[in-house]
Design a protein around this motif. Structure first.
Motif, PDB file in Angstrom:
ATOM      1  N   LYS B  52      -4.213  23.803  -8.171  1.00  0.00           N
ATOM      2  CA  LYS B  52      -4.476  23.188  -7.037  1.00  0.00           C
ATOM      3  C   LYS B  52      -4.273  21.447  -7.191  1.00  0.00           C
ATOM      4  CE  LYS B  52      -7.953  22.919  -3.493  1.00  0.00           C
ATOM      5  NZ  LYS B  52      -8.938  21.879  -4.285  1.00  0.00           N
ATOM      6  N   ASP B  53      -4.925  21.241  -8.380  1.00  0.00           N
ATOM      7  CA  ASP B  53      -5.202  19.756  -8.757  1.00  0.00           C
ATOM      8  C   ASP B  53      -4.319  19.461  -9.896  1.00  0.00           C
ATOM      9  OD1 ASP B  53      -6.671  18.853  -6.557  1.00  0.00           O
ATOM     10  OD2 ASP B  53      -8.387  20.073  -7.311  1.00  0.00           O
ATOM     11  N   VAL B  54      -4.126  18.182  -9.956  1.00  0.00           N
ATOM     12  CA  VAL B  54      -3.547  17.641 -11.351  1.00  0.00           C
ATOM     13  C   VAL B  54      -4.609  17.614 -12.421  1.00  0.00           C
ATOM     14  CG1 VAL B  54      -2.011  16.187 -10.099  1.00  0.00           C
ATOM     15  CG2 VAL B  54      -4.097  15.185 -10.673  1.00  0.00           C
ATOM     16  N   PHE B  55      -4.395  17.706 -13.722  1.00  0.00           N
ATOM     17  CA  PHE B  55      -5.274  17.935 -14.649  1.00  0.00           C
ATOM     18  C   PHE B  55      -6.314  16.574 -14.607  1.00  0.00           C
ATOM     19  CE2 PHE B  55      -4.617  15.033 -18.278  1.00  0.00           C
ATOM     20  CZ  PHE B  55      -3.579  14.346 -17.709  1.00  0.00           C
ATOM     21  N   ASP B  56      -5.919  15.691 -14.368  1.00  0.00           N
ATOM     22  CA  ASP B  56      -7.045  14.398 -14.435  1.00  0.00           C
ATOM     23  C   ASP B  56      -6.472  13.308 -13.417  1.00  0.00           C
ATOM     24  OD1 ASP B  56      -8.583  12.158 -15.064  1.00  0.00           O
ATOM     25  OD2 ASP B  56      -8.751  12.768 -17.068  1.00  0.00           O
ATOM     26  N   LYS B  57      -7.165  13.104 -12.548  1.00  0.00           N
ATOM     27  CA  LYS B  57      -6.670  12.045 -11.395  1.00  0.00           C
ATOM     28  C   LYS B  57      -6.459  10.756 -11.842  1.00  0.00           C
ATOM     29  CE  LYS B  57      -8.575  14.845  -7.876  1.00  0.00           C
ATOM     30  NZ  LYS B  57     -10.106  15.336  -7.263  1.00  0.00           N
ATOM     31  N   SER B  58      -7.224  10.483 -12.960  1.00  0.00           N
ATOM     32  CA  SER B  58      -6.977   8.982 -13.546  1.00  0.00           C
ATOM     33  C   SER B  58      -6.114   8.983 -14.626  1.00  0.00           C
ATOM     34  CB  SER B  58      -8.606   8.640 -14.025  1.00  0.00           C
ATOM     35  OG  SER B  58      -8.709   9.377 -15.302  1.00  0.00           O
ATOM     36  N   LYS B  59      -5.343  10.096 -14.871  1.00  0.00           N
ATOM     37  CA  LYS B  59      -4.417   9.948 -15.857  1.00  0.00           C
ATOM     38  C   LYS B  59      -3.114  10.488 -15.479  1.00  0.00           C
ATOM     39  CE  LYS B  59      -7.468  10.899 -19.856  1.00  0.00           C
ATOM     40  NZ  LYS B  59      -7.957  11.768 -20.575  1.00  0.00           N
ATOM     41  N   VAL B  60      -2.744  10.181 -14.272  1.00  0.00           N
ATOM     42  CA  VAL B  60      -1.509  10.474 -13.480  1.00  0.00           C
ATOM     43  C   VAL B  60      -1.142   8.962 -12.897  1.00  0.00           C
ATOM     44  CG1 VAL B  60      -0.026  11.669 -11.828  1.00  0.00           C
ATOM     45  CG2 VAL B  60      -1.547  12.743 -13.329  1.00  0.00           C
ATOM     46  N   ALA B  61       0.064   8.656 -12.978  1.00  0.00           N
ATOM     47  CA  ALA B  61       0.432   7.364 -12.220  1.00  0.00           C
ATOM     48  C   ALA B  61       1.629   7.595 -11.780  1.00  0.00           C
ATOM     49  CB  ALA B  61       0.420   6.212 -13.321  1.00  0.00           C
ATOM     50  N   ILE B  62       1.929   7.045 -10.358  1.00  0.00           N
ATOM     51  CA  ILE B  62       2.940   7.344  -9.635  1.00  0.00           C
ATOM     52  C   ILE B  62       3.248   5.820  -9.109  1.00  0.00           C
ATOM     53  CG2 ILE B  62       4.090   8.425  -7.679  1.00  0.00           C
ATOM     54  CD1 ILE B  62       2.485  10.560  -8.310  1.00  0.00           C
ATOM     55  N   VAL B  63       4.531   5.432  -9.398  1.00  0.00           N
ATOM     56  CA  VAL B  63       5.068   4.023  -9.004  1.00  0.00           C
ATOM     57  C   VAL B  63       6.324   4.050  -8.068  1.00  0.00           C
ATOM     58  CG1 VAL B  63       5.408   1.718  -9.736  1.00  0.00           C
ATOM     59  CG2 VAL B  63       3.991   2.954 -11.237  1.00  0.00           C
ATOM     60  N   PRO B  64       6.364   4.113  -7.034  1.00  0.00           N
ATOM     61  CA  PRO B  64       7.786   4.028  -6.384  1.00  0.00           C
ATOM     62  C   PRO B  64       8.458   2.670  -6.548  1.00  0.00           C
ATOM     63  CG  PRO B  64       5.865   4.336  -4.765  1.00  0.00           C
ATOM     64  CD  PRO B  64       5.361   3.921  -6.027  1.00  0.00           C
ATOM     65  N   ASP B  65       9.157   2.605  -7.086  1.00  0.00           N
ATOM     66  CA  ASP B  65       9.917   1.411  -7.544  1.00  0.00           C
ATOM     67  C   ASP B  65      11.450   1.241  -7.538  1.00  0.00           C
ATOM     68  OD1 ASP B  65      10.579   2.897  -9.837  1.00  0.00           O
ATOM     69  OD2 ASP B  65       9.713   1.563 -11.486  1.00  0.00           O
ATOM     70  N   HIS B  66      12.038   2.256  -7.564  1.00  0.00           N
ATOM     71  CA  HIS B  66      13.575   2.496  -7.845  1.00  0.00           C
ATOM     72  C   HIS B  66      14.217   2.377  -6.408  1.00  0.00           C
ATOM     73  CE1 HIS B  66      12.981   3.946 -11.568  1.00  0.00           C
ATOM     74  NE2 HIS B  66      14.446   4.485 -11.879  1.00  0.00           N
ATOM     75  N   PHE B  67      13.857   2.553  -5.351  1.00  0.00           N
ATOM     76  CA  PHE B  67      14.518   2.203  -4.017  1.00  0.00           C
ATOM     77  C   PHE B  67      13.454   1.816  -3.069  1.00  0.00           C
ATOM     78  CE2 PHE B  67      17.268   6.089  -5.126  1.00  0.00           C
ATOM     79  CZ  PHE B  67      18.233   5.295  -5.827  1.00  0.00           C
ATOM     80  N   THR B  68      12.515   1.078  -3.493  1.00  0.00           N
ATOM     81  CA  THR B  68      11.585   0.241  -2.699  1.00  0.00           C
ATOM     82  C   THR B  68      11.801  -1.210  -2.677  1.00  0.00           C
ATOM     83  OG1 THR B  68       9.975   0.489  -4.506  1.00  0.00           O
ATOM     84  CG2 THR B  68       9.757   2.024  -2.837  1.00  0.00           C
ATOM     85  N   PRO B  69      11.171  -2.002  -1.628  1.00  0.00           N
ATOM     86  CA  PRO B  69      11.019  -1.289  -0.401  1.00  0.00           C
ATOM     87  C   PRO B  69      12.036  -0.327   0.122  1.00  0.00           C
ATOM     88  CG  PRO B  69      10.541  -3.597  -0.362  1.00  0.00           C
ATOM     89  CD  PRO B  69      10.866  -3.476  -1.692  1.00  0.00           C
ATOM     90  N   ASN B  70      11.838   0.512   0.692  1.00  0.00           N
ATOM     91  CA  ASN B  70      12.831   1.586   1.113  1.00  0.00           C
ATOM     92  C   ASN B  70      14.145   0.974   1.498  1.00  0.00           C
ATOM     93  OD1 ASN B  70      10.116   3.524   2.395  1.00  0.00           O
ATOM     94  ND2 ASN B  70      11.111   3.608   0.273  1.00  0.00           N
ATOM     95  N   LYS B  71      15.072   1.612   0.939  1.00  0.00           N
ATOM     96  CA  LYS B  71      16.408   1.031   1.123  1.00  0.00           C
ATOM     97  C   LYS B  71      17.262   1.902   2.390  1.00  0.00           C
ATOM     98  CE  LYS B  71      20.163   3.319  -1.406  1.00  0.00           C
ATOM     99  NZ  LYS B  71      21.546   3.182  -1.690  1.00  0.00           N
ATOM    100  N   ASP B  72      16.973   2.943   2.573  1.00  0.00           N
ATOM    101  CA  ASP B  72      17.596   3.856   3.796  1.00  0.00           C
ATOM    102  C   ASP B  72      16.651   4.795   4.188  1.00  0.00           C
ATOM    103  OD1 ASP B  72      17.660   5.497   1.685  1.00  0.00           O
ATOM    104  OD2 ASP B  72      19.940   5.099   1.556  1.00  0.00           O
ATOM    105  N   ILE B  73      17.187   5.708   4.961  1.00  0.00           N
ATOM    106  CA  ILE B  73      16.089   6.769   5.433  1.00  0.00           C
ATOM    107  C   ILE B  73      15.762   7.701   4.859  1.00  0.00           C
ATOM    108  CG2 ILE B  73      16.029   8.650   7.322  1.00  0.00           C
ATOM    109  CD1 ILE B  73      17.706   6.715   9.184  1.00  0.00           C
ATOM    110  N   LYS B  74      16.934   8.175   3.898  1.00  0.00           N
ATOM    111  CA  LYS B  74      16.618   9.170   2.989  1.00  0.00           C
ATOM    112  C   LYS B  74      15.585   8.864   1.805  1.00  0.00           C
ATOM    113  CE  LYS B  74      20.844  11.725   2.460  1.00  0.00           C
ATOM    114  NZ  LYS B  74      22.040  12.138   1.806  1.00  0.00           N
ATOM    115  N   THR B  75      15.733   7.552   1.180  1.00  0.00           N
ATOM    116  CA  THR B  75      14.793   6.891   0.185  1.00  0.00           C
ATOM    117  C   THR B  75      13.360   6.900   1.018  1.00  0.00           C
ATOM    118  OG1 THR B  75      15.222   4.804   0.498  1.00  0.00           O
ATOM    119  CG2 THR B  75      16.446   6.041  -1.208  1.00  0.00           C
TER     120      THR B  75
END
Ligand code: SF4
Lengths: 162, 420
Positions: B52-75
């Motif tokens: 259900k959950d990730v193993f530790d909420k403070s030890k997961v990091a998610i950074v949307p950086d590749h196609f952000t600010p979103n370059k098109d609808i798919k991204t």
């Protein structure tokens, strides 16, 4: 577990940017990714490849980014196996984790030409070049990795232990 | 037989007294990272695992950086998927546009990795945090999913190559020149499956930003990780950015290395990697008349404050050459703000440069500066593969911020020593 197919041969350092260029990473869908596989190194690849075919590369196959889209795209084109002299380490992990069969065998790579008909046996690690009537033996996988491969990927392997 | 720095960290995280090269282990993770390209694939796999959950909420990091600010609808759809996952799983370190930056600039800045940690990231340049004396390495999306679910990852314990750095680099030589020199020397698979350990008293002359640049490109030599010994500069950085507890590991006297290279930093020249591999290097003295269309200064390799400061020093009061497009992209919002406060952004704009929001953008041929057929760029990024920045017929030359800035002023690849 035997498989037979025609070989698409490339050189050293086939990188993930040519396996699946970043401009197509806006979809995680395998079928969609398969349409652009190898495009920047071999535009014709996707038109010619048939289910069961084999990709052969030199040293450091799959170098570059960590995109799992690379082995996913290759597998979705119907390619049954990649044989290389060495694999870049993240590609190696990703191939095992996503269930794309890979084999490390420098001698086989030297002895196989583009277009050859080749049979591989994933169980024994035997590679048979039918066109040239030559046989090679790939390195066996460590047991731990073999278990992941047999479970058809890491996720299934983990599910068993949770 | 002793252990390398990397081996000691891995042993500690696997609950073992000792490990050896080649051994398969399962290590506890201090951080699991993903971005907007790799996390969607990981989410699909995570859902199959049935936890259900990730193993530790403070030890997961998610950074949307590749196609952000979103370059098109798919991204935009990909980022939406990532955002919803982060919300649902209550991931503490999810960084939205506005707070984000390129992941490998952001993670150290937010203090999420400290010396002695084990970090994995579904991005190959996760090796950057080795600058802090941590073990960090790139993995794929399935590993990310497994890491988020279990807090563990399997590793084959690597052997290592030791780089003993001595001497002091000359004025226009930076971390980028040092790592390009090393990759040119050992090749793009020279450290395949191995750790690159950096030791020696030359390290005291390298800023943390230089070290991040060097560790960042360990993957371009095929390395599993790059790691620096911890010194006062490291600890100052850690104290400024983090409250996490850290552990300092040093290699054993009798640690075994596959190879040892001694490198006198004072002899290294500004270095450029020609298309289409990072090991295709030449010193600036061997480069003749290469005309360029675009210059890119930024990325997780060279978008930090030191990099922007060096570039601004060269651009100050000058204009970019006619016909050359120059794009600067700072690595994080914080870096951007500091550059603004120091007046660097003003210098760039007055020189005729575009300054982008932090994003991977042009580095991977995503958006914000794609190359056309036959065009040439000098970039401070880390890869110059065929088609990396756009059309398969374009070319990327990798260089330091100083060389990139000097080249922007003349329209061809230029030694900063010649114009300063
Ligand atoms: S800046 Fe370039 S190399 Fe760094 S994470 Fe982004 S795409 Fe990858």
């Amino acid at each position: 577990m035997k498989n037979r197919g025609r070989v698409f041969k490339y050189g050293d350092n086939v990188d993930t940017d040519v396996i699946i260029p970043a401009r197509y990473l806006n979809s995680p869908d395998p079928e969609e990714l398969a349409k652009y596989c190898m495009r920047d190194i071999d535009e014709d690849f996707v038109n010619k490849v048939k289910s069961g075919d084999i990709i052969v590369g030199g040293y450091n196959f799959g170098c570059g980014s960590s995109r799992e889209h690379a082995p996913i795209a290759i597998r979705a084109t119907g390619v049954s196996c990649v044989i290389a002299k060495t694999f870049a380490r993240i590609f190696y992990r990703n191939a095992i984790n996503t269930g794309l069969p890979i084999m490390e065998c420098p001698e086989a790579v030297d002895g196989i030409d583009n277009g050859d008909e080749v049979e591989v046996d994933f169980k024994t690690g035997e590679i048979f070049n039918i066109t040239k009537n030559t046989k090679y033996q790939a390195q066996p996988f460590p047991k731990f990795m073999e278990e992941i491969i047999l479970a058809e990927g890491l996720v299934n392997h983990i599910k068993k232990s949770i | 037989m002793g252990m390398t720095m990397t081996q000691k960290i891995l042993a500690a995280h696997a609950g073992l007294e000792k490990v050896e090269a080649g051994q398969l282990i399962e290590a506890n993770l201090d951080l699991v990272l993903g971005n907007d390209v790799t996390t969607p694939v990981a989410i699909n796999e995570f859902e199959k695992i049935n936890v259900k959950d990730v193993f530790d909420k403070s030890k997961v990091a998610i950074v949307p950086d590749h196609f952000t600010p979103n370059k098109d609808i798919k991204t935009a759809q990909l980022c939406k998927m990532v955002r919803e996952f982060a919300n649902e799983k209550e991931i503490e370190n999810y960084f939205e546009v506005g707070q984000m930056g390129i992941e490998h600039g952001l993670i150290p800045e937010k203090g999420l990795v400290v010396p002695g940690d084990v970090a994995i990231g579904a991005d190959s340049h996760t090796c950057t945090y080795g600058a802090l004396g941590a073990f960090s390495t790139g993995i794929g999306s399935t590993d990310m999913a497994a890491g988020m679910a279990t807090g563990k990852c399997w590793f084959k314990v690597p052997s290592a190559i030791k780089f003993v750095l001595t001497g002091k680099p000359t004025k226009w030589v930076s971390g980028k020149d040092i790592i390009l020199h090393i990759i040119g020397m050992i090749g793009v698979d020279g450290a395949l499956y191995k750790s690159m350990e950096f030791v020696g008293d030359g390290i005291q002359h390298l800023s943390m930003d230089d070290r991040f640049t060097i560790a960042n490109m360990a993957i371009e030599a095929g390395g599993k990780n790059g790691i620096f010994i911890v010194d006062d500069k490291t600890l100052d950085y850690v104290k400024e950015h983090s409250t996490k507890e850290y552990t300092i590991y040093t290699p054993d006297e009798d640690a075994v290395y596959d190879e040892v290279y001694e490198i006198d930093l004072s002899t290294i020249r500004p270095t450029v990697a020609f298309p289409h591999l990072p090991d295709n290097t030449r010193t600036i003295d061997e480069v003749r008349d290469i005309k360029i269309d675009q210059v890119v200064i930024g990325s997780c390799t060279n978008g930090r404050l030191d990099d922007l400061r060096v570039a601004a020093k060269i651009f100050k009061g000058r204009k970019v050459a006619k016909g050359v497009r120059v794009i600067v992209f700072p690595v994080t919002q914080k870096t951007y703000l500091q550059a603004l406060r120091e007046g660097l952004i003003e210098i760039f704009i007055e020189a005729g440069i575009v300054v982008s929001t932090p994003t991977c953008g042009p580095c991977l041929g995503g958006h914000m500066g794609i190359l056309a057929d036959g065009e040439r760029a000098v970039a401070t990024t880390n890869r110059n593969f065929v088609g990396r920045m756009g059309h398969p017929g374009s070319e990327v030359y990798l260089a330091s911020p100083a060389v990139a800035a000097a080249s922007a002023l003349t329209g061809k690849i230029t030694n900063p020593e010649d114009i300063m």
